[in-house]
Design an enzyme around this catalytic site. Structure first.
Site, mmCIF file in Angstrom:
data_model
loop_
_atom_site.group_PDB
_atom_site.id
_atom_site.type_symbol
_atom_site.label_atom_id
_atom_site.label_comp_id
_atom_site.label_asym_id
_atom_site.label_seq_id
_atom_site.Cartn_x
_atom_site.Cartn_y
_atom_site.Cartn_z
ATOM 1 N N ARG A 15 56.476 114.604 54.520
ATOM 2 C CA ARG A 15 57.747 115.191 54.063
ATOM 3 C C ARG A 15 58.846 114.859 55.062
ATOM 4 O O ARG A 15 58.607 114.277 56.111
ATOM 5 C CB ARG A 15 57.616 116.707 53.929
ATOM 6 C CG ARG A 15 57.272 117.415 55.236
ATOM 7 C CD ARG A 15 57.198 118.934 55.079
ATOM 8 N NE ARG A 15 56.096 119.315 54.225
ATOM 9 C CZ ARG A 15 54.856 119.579 54.667
ATOM 10 N NH1 ARG A 15 54.596 119.498 55.966
ATOM 11 N NH2 ARG A 15 53.901 119.928 53.852
ATOM 12 N N GLY A 18 59.940 111.894 58.407
ATOM 13 C CA GLY A 18 58.869 110.903 58.389
ATOM 14 C C GLY A 18 58.750 110.219 57.038
ATOM 15 O O GLY A 18 58.579 108.995 56.957
ATOM 16 N N LYS A 37 48.955 116.341 58.244
ATOM 17 C CA LYS A 37 47.937 117.378 58.047
ATOM 18 C C LYS A 37 47.829 117.866 56.618
ATOM 19 O O LYS A 37 46.767 118.276 56.172
ATOM 20 C CB LYS A 37 48.243 118.580 58.948
ATOM 21 C CG LYS A 37 47.896 118.383 60.413
ATOM 22 C CD LYS A 37 48.249 119.613 61.227
ATOM 23 C CE LYS A 37 47.466 120.833 60.749
ATOM 24 N NZ LYS A 37 47.788 122.051 61.538
ATOM 25 N N TYR A 167 59.958 124.777 74.006
ATOM 26 C CA TYR A 167 60.267 123.733 73.024
ATOM 27 C C TYR A 167 60.912 122.530 73.704
ATOM 28 O O TYR A 167 60.561 121.375 73.417
ATOM 29 C CB TYR A 167 61.192 124.284 71.944
ATOM 30 C CG TYR A 167 61.667 123.237 70.956
ATOM 31 C CD1 TYR A 167 60.762 122.552 70.149
ATOM 32 C CD2 TYR A 167 63.025 122.926 70.844
ATOM 33 C CE1 TYR A 167 61.201 121.577 69.252
ATOM 34 C CE2 TYR A 167 63.468 121.963 69.948
ATOM 35 C CZ TYR A 167 62.553 121.283 69.157
ATOM 36 O OH TYR A 167 62.986 120.326 68.282
ATOM 37 N N LYS A 171 59.570 118.633 73.608
ATOM 38 C CA LYS A 171 60.328 117.498 73.077
ATOM 39 C C LYS A 171 60.654 116.487 74.181
ATOM 40 O O LYS A 171 60.610 115.270 73.949
ATOM 41 C CB LYS A 171 61.615 117.969 72.406
ATOM 42 C CG LYS A 171 61.414 118.733 71.114
ATOM 43 C CD LYS A 171 60.609 117.958 70.074
ATOM 44 C CE LYS A 171 61.312 116.735 69.534
ATOM 45 N NZ LYS A 171 60.550 116.115 68.401
#
Length: 278
Positions: A15, A18, A37, A167, A171
């Site tokens: 989705r 990507g 996944k 986070y 990243k």
């Protein structure tokens, strides 16, 4: 240069960004390995590896949907092997899979910390390591191999860490892979770059964050078009590796300054800024 006949291994391609990159490459007739996944439909997160494969084929490419948790080394190695058996090799790796939690230290459970670092930083490193032998073969065959990490420019400023240290660390781990691997792989003829949006991008994952107005975002296609420019650049030119590209800046450098078609709300010019862009 185009992507016809090239094989792309794209993580998190069921989705969003990507999938948009996969569709853009498929329009050239590329082979897409959809490593993600989701194999069963989820009402909260639309899209599976199989629905993505249908979109890739409809766009003109070949698709190999593989259920892969990039936290698991054996699963990644098996997926790479299956990709090679199906398409004969791997020319491009797009490390797109990511996990996000915009929480401060007090409200970030270690389970969530581990998830972000395992998927973002470790997953990027693992997938790159697993694909490296095939990327070397691609380089030796003159097939212009690339690694593209969907990660931000490195900016060591407190305001990018303070609200969500875990986070940011995860990243930036992806971006440090870009920095290190660009230098490490340059002798092999493999280009490694990062790409990041200037504005928020309308994805299903973003929709799950409370209070986000998707109408004030851009579509994933802006990143797909920017990624295409990177992935079709000549890896023999040193300037085409080790870059931290911002989508609209890259497009503008290639003469594409009218970005209205990427707005979720037609005519909107007031977008939500993304993180990490000073």
């Amino acid at each position: 240069m185009d992507l016809k006949g090239k094989t792309l291994f794209i993580t998190g391609a069921s989705r969003g960004i990507g999938l948009a990159i996969a569709r853009r490459a498929a329009a050239d007739g590329a082979n897409i390995v959809i490593a993600a996944k989701t194999s069963e439909p989820n009402p909260k997160l639309p899209g599976t590896i199989y629905s993505a494969a249908e979109e890739v084929r409809a766009a003109g490419g070949q698709a190999l949907p593989l259920q892969v948790d990039i936290r698991e080394e054996e699963a990644v190695l098996a997926a790479v092997q299956q990709a090679v058996m199906t398409f004969g090799g791997i020319d491009i790796l797009v490390n797109n899979a990511s996990a996000i939690s915009l929480t401060d230290t007090e409200h970030t459970p270690m389970k969530r910390y581990d998830l972000m670092n395992q998927i973002n930083a470790r997953g990027t490193y693992l997938c790159t390591q697993a694909c490296l032998p095939e990327l070397k073969k691609s380089a030796a065959a003159g097939r212009n191999p690339h690694v593209l990490n969907m990660s931000p420019p490195l900016s060591m400023k407190a305001h990018w860490f303070a609200p969500h240290t875990a986070y940011t660390m995860a990243k930036y781990g992806m971006s440090m892979c870009t920095l290190g691997h660009a230098g490490e792989f340059r002798p092999f003829g493999i280009a490694v770059n990062s790409l990041w949006p200037r504005t928020a991008i309308a994805t299903a994952a973003l929709q799950m964050i409370p209070g986000v107005d998707l109408g004030a975002c851009r579509k994933p296609e802006i990143l797909a078009d920017a990624a295409y420019l990177i992935l079709t650049s000549d890896t023999r030119d040193a300037k085409n590796s080790g870059n931290f590209h911002i989508d609209d800046t890259l497009l503008a450098a290639h003469g594409q300054t009218d970005l209205d078609r990427y707005a979720v709300t037609p005519g909107n010019r007031k977008f939500i800024p993304d993180f990490f862009v000073d």
